[in-house]
Design an enzyme around this catalytic site. Structure first.
Site, PDB file in Angstrom:
ATOM      1  N   ASP A 221       0.814  -1.222   0.000  1.00 46.07           N
ATOM      2  CA  ASP A 221       0.000   0.000   0.000  1.00 46.07           C
ATOM      3  C   ASP A 221       0.847   1.272   0.000  1.00 46.07           C
ATOM      4  O   ASP A 221       0.405   2.325   0.476  1.00 46.07           O
ATOM      5  CB  ASP A 221      -0.957   0.012   1.211  1.00 46.07           C
ATOM      6  CG  ASP A 221      -2.024  -1.060   1.088  1.00 46.07           C
ATOM      7  OD1 ASP A 221      -2.427  -1.366  -0.044  1.00 46.07           O
ATOM      8  OD2 ASP A 221      -2.457  -1.593   2.130  1.00 46.07           O
ATOM      9  N   GLU A 222       2.055   1.198  -0.526  1.00 44.35           N
ATOM     10  CA  GLU A 222       2.926   2.365  -0.572  1.00 44.35           C
ATOM     11  C   GLU A 222       3.412   2.662  -1.984  1.00 44.35           C
ATOM     12  O   GLU A 222       4.382   3.385  -2.185  1.00 44.35           O
ATOM     13  CB  GLU A 222       4.134   2.176   0.357  1.00 44.35           C
ATOM     14  CG  GLU A 222       3.758   2.083   1.833  1.00 44.35           C
ATOM     15  CD  GLU A 222       4.967   1.974   2.745  1.00 44.35           C
ATOM     16  OE1 GLU A 222       6.096   2.235   2.267  1.00 44.35           O
ATOM     17  OE2 GLU A 222       4.791   1.636   3.926  1.00 44.35           O
TER      18      GLU A 222
END
Length: 276
Positions: A221-222
């Site tokens: 999620d980055e």
């Protein structure tokens, strides 16, 4: 015939003149252009829509010779993208994409939907699209992903869209599709991780709910952010109200992100994006 040209390279004087010269010498005409210089990284970006008729490979090779080394050049005909959707149980993002696809508003062709549960089969088949269930129960991640890849490899596609696909993809899987997997999630991360983030957010008394669409990388999620949005919430809303509002934001943000990506308006450099 219309083409989209994207150029990303080290910034130098005269880049626009050089690119324009090659465009005109190939009998093309600019329909629109956008440029941006990232002064911090000394990086130049240009997106152009062109009209004419060319051999794309020859055009790109010619243009490359007049640009700095290691330039990134993309040129292709304007066309709908081909996509595969991965889902789990939640239907709000998938349902929105199916409706937009059915109405012709989605600038893409949905080739198939793959899920790890059967819950969404009836919904997908109502739109006469292929649905594949690869159960994740009682199976390790590598075996599950191998079965997913067997299905994926049957199709020629441009992007894979995670419409609330609630499984973590392995680095080996992600590396097969660099900047080709698009994810959507609530923007509480990393504050509220795990099950029922909206209930956690409600109990914490948050005042803003948001969503983030990004490219998937090995950093969970980055990955490079494509677009985000937020809405305000208040004390009169319970956690179910917040979840409903959050899901509305999620499907809008995913839809907007896909429009940008499919229209070739997104450049990825390191872990950031430039969006025209």
């Amino acid at each position: 015939m219309n083409y989209i040209l994207k150029v990303s390279c080290n910034d130098e004087k005269g880049l626009i003149l050089r690119i324009s010269d090659i465009v005109f010498k190939n009998g093309l005409n600019f329909v629109s252009t956008s440029e941006f210089v990232d002064h911090e990284n000394e990086r130049f970006y240009m997106r152009a829509v062109m009209d004419g008729n060319i051999n794309i490979n020859e055009f790109c090779n010619t243009l490359s010779a007049f640009l700095p080394q290691n330039s990134e050049i993309f040129c292709n005909e304007v066309r709908k993208k081909d996509i595969i959707i991965l889902a789990t149980k939640e239907n709000h993002c998938l349902g929105d994409l199916l409706i937009r696809h059915n109405s012709g508003e989605l600038n893409a062709n949905i080739l198939a939907v793959i899920a790890n549960h059967e819950n969404l089969r009836v919904l997908v088949e109502k739109f006469n699209l292929p649905f594949f269930c690869v159960s994740s129960d009682d199976i390790d991640r590598n075996s599950h992903e191998a079965k997913v890849l067997e299905i994926v490899n049957k199709f020629s596609f441009d992007y894979m869209v995670l419409a609330k696909y609630m499984r973590i993809l392995s680095p080996n899987f992600v590396e097969l599709f660099p900047n080709k997997i698009i994810n959507i999630h609530h923007s509480f991360l990393p504050a509220f991780i795990g099950a029922n983030p909206y209930k956690q957010a409600y109990e914490r008394g948050v005042k803003i709910i948001g969503a983030t669409a990004h490219f998937v990388t090995n950093d969970l999620d980055e990955g490079p952010i494509i677009t985000q949005d937020v809405i305000r919430v208040n004390h009169e809303m319970n956690w179910k109200d917040m979840r409903k509002a959050g899901r509305n934001v999620e499907k809008v943000v995913l839809s907007n992100a896909l429009d940008l990506v499919f229209d070739e308006r997104v450049f990825v450099y390191k872990n950031k994006t430039v969006v025209f």
